[in-house]
Design an enzyme around this catalytic site. Structure first.
Site, short mmCIF file in Angstrom:
data_model
loop_
_atom_site.label_atom_id
_atom_site.label_comp_id
_atom_site.label_asym_id
_atom_site.label_seq_id
_atom_site.Cartn_x
_atom_site.Cartn_y
_atom_site.Cartn_z
N MET A 24 0.89 -1.33 -0.05
CA MET A 24 0.09 -0.08 0.16
C MET A 24 0.59 1.23 0.08
SD MET A 24 -3.48 -0.24 -0.17
CE MET A 24 -3.35 -1.62 -1.26
N HIS A 147 4.44 5.10 1.85
CA HIS A 147 3.34 4.14 2.37
C HIS A 147 2.20 5.19 2.56
CE1 HIS A 147 0.55 1.53 4.32
NE2 HIS A 147 1.79 0.48 4.04
N HIS A 148 1.09 4.67 1.79
CA HIS A 148 -0.28 5.63 1.81
C HIS A 148 -0.81 5.86 3.33
CE1 HIS A 148 -3.10 7.46 -0.35
NE2 HIS A 148 -3.44 6.73 -1.29
N ALA A 149 -0.52 5.17 4.34
CA ALA A 149 -0.71 5.41 5.53
C ALA A 149 -0.22 6.74 6.23
CB ALA A 149 -0.48 4.22 6.71
N ASN A 321 -3.81 10.88 5.82
CA ASN A 321 -4.70 10.98 4.79
C ASN A 321 -5.88 11.96 5.00
OD1 ASN A 321 -4.16 9.01 2.28
ND2 ASN A 321 -3.31 8.24 4.27
#
Length: 513
Positions: A24, A147-149, A321
């Protein structure tokens, strides 16, 4: 030093979605050309430049601490074992150093997940690009993988600004106001104690969330008559396609770059249409050709998920996000390019209207009410049981559009000429198209896996063909001519490739009378 703080429900969701087949992270491949001879390129200079800018983005030195058994959302701490040299990688594209060699290397790098015991980013400096004919000698690329987190598209822009300058000469970087101090990694016992204390107030938060949900449902139902005859798409209404199956671990990535002025010119052919509408139409045209090539073009239009940033000015520089999104019918069932643009424009207006009625931030806020352990278990079961094969897709693909700066940026005297993005895919959703505009250009990055799209090069060529057929049709309307759009033939042979294209001459699909 920022104190230890907890991930949001949405950020935690990206951790839960991560599997061996589905890392991710998001990424950006940046291309630099020499803008001045005053500062010679060297990896050591790039390392020094990043080191003096570490305090400009919190992502760089923060690592995860996960709660045992996923009983609660994870935390960010200042990594006590931070090692810059672990995160920086210096590589060269193998001979002949052409575009195909570069995207093959990038695809392999993007296939591997990030190490969760360290800050969740890697930075690659890539040399050996002499076989790419649109780059002058001495050019290089950088690939940053995060990382998208930790970030969304907008906060990723903040990192781009942290690593670049507005002039070839650079800028004076102010030192941090406070000395950076790492944190001690909390014990499992202390994390469980935090979780227990948080659960004391959890029922009250659930009541608050329930009240908000009820209010939203009532308000949405009140607006439904407006959409009764022609409603926006809903989840699980997308048609089945070869894109919507379990994915493999091997990523494939490619991309192209268009002149932004061409896109702005096209939008004038349909009143009210936007740059985003034109790009969605271009993507839809490429999807038509690719699905037709595989004898899998459905009669019903594909549904795309379009992320929407809800990050406020006061939230700039924060990790994580702040995104919501909307579902859009992208009119892949419409052959005529201008009619498709008209349909896409109408569909985006309708979807935005419903999303605004619900409240984009409201959709994001609900994620914090989902128990972390429940979300983790549900995600694992969804992947292991291959549930994606047993239902209609939630949506067919993701098309994310991040507006970048419309001024040139520089790094160590080298000019950034283009950036192409990458985003994660997951079981049931095997295609993400990352749109990024920068300094008069607009790029489309194509992310998929080898099982779903082994012919990704053909798909990128179809993007270029789709833009050209739309441009020809738009020019005919703007010049007052009549356009007779010839029926599409199923393309079986890809056009010649020179990546990325900048308004390449492609045989038009439309005929001007």
């Amino acid at each position: 030093m920022a104190p230890m703080h907890q991930l949001s429900g949405l950020d935690q969701g990206f951790l839960h979605l991560e599997t061996g087949n589905s890392p991710m992270h998001i990424a950006g491949l940046c291309f630099y050309t020499p803008a001045t001879d005053s500062r010679a390129f060297s990896f050591e200079a790039i390392r020094s430049g990043i080191e003096e800018r570490l305090h400009l983005a919190r992502t760089f030195r923060q690592r995860l601490v996960e709660v045992p058994m996923s009983l609660d959302r994870a935390y960010w701490i200042e990594d006590p074992d931070f090692d810059l040299d672990y995160h920086l990688r210096h590589v060269a594209v193998p001979s002949p150093g052409d575009w195909r060699s570069l995207v093959t290397m990038a695809s392999r790098i993007l296939s591997h997940p990030l190490d969760r015991s360290r800050p969740l980013w890697e930075f690659y400096v890539i040399e050996g690009l002499d076989g790419i004919d649109w780059l002058p000698p001495g050019s290089f690329a950088t690939l940053i993988k995060i990382h998208h987190a930790a970030i969304d598209g907008v906060s990723g822009n903040d990192i781009l600004f942290a690593l670049t300058d507005l002039t070839p000469e650079g800028r004076n970087i102010e030192p941090p106001r406070r000395r950076w101090v790492p944190e001690r990694v909390p014990t499992a016992g202390s994390l469980l104690l935090r979780t227990a204390l948080a659960n004391v107030v959890a029922p009250f938060k659930l009541v608050e969330g329930g009240a908000k949900l009820a209010s939203t449902v009532i308000g949405t139902v009140a607006r439904l008559p407006k959409y009764r005859e022609d409603p926006p798409p809903a989840p699980f209404q997308a048609p089945r396609t070869p894109l919507n199956v379990p994915i493999s671990a091997q990523r494939v990535w490619d991309g192209t770059v268009f002149p932004l002025e061409t896109v702005k010119r096209i939008r004038k052919a349909v009143d009210g249409s936007t740059v985003n509408d034109v790009i969605l139409t271009v993507c839809a045209g490429a999807l038509r050709r690719w699905l037709d090539k595989h004898h899998a073009l459905p009669e019903k239009s594909l549904i795309a998920f379009a992320p929407i940033s809800v990050r406020a000015e006061t939230e700039k520089g924060k990790l994580g996000n702040q995104v919501s999104g909307m579902l859009v019918s992208i009119a892949t069932d419409v052959a005529d390019p201008l009619a498709r643009l008209t349909a896409v424009h109408d569909n985006t207006v309708k979807s935005k209207s419903l999303t605004n009625a619900i409240g984009a931030r409201t959709l994001t806020d609900y994620t914090k009410y989902v128990p972390s352990a429940t979300a983790a278990l549900a995600t694992r079961l969804y992947t292991r049981m291959k549930v994606a094969e047993s239902h209609n897709p939630i949506f067919n693909c993701v098309i994310t559009n991040v507006p970048g700066p419309q001024i040139p940026l520089y790094s160590l005297g080298n000019k950034l000429v283009a950036q192409i993005g990458y985003g994660p895919i997951f079981d049931g959703m095997g295609l993400l198209l990352a749109i990024f505009s920068y300094d008069g250009t607009i790029s489309i990055g194509v992310s998929s896996c080898r099982r779903i799209m082994p012919d990704i090069a053909d798909f990128v060529d179809f993007l270029n063909l789709s833009l050209e057929e739309l441009r020809v049709a738009a020019e005919a309307v703007l010049d007052g001519a009549v356009v007779d759009v010839a029926p599409e033939a199923a393309p079986t042979k890809a056009a010649p490739r020179h990546k990325p294209r900048h308004g390449a001459e492609i045989p038009p699909v439309a005929t001007v009378i």
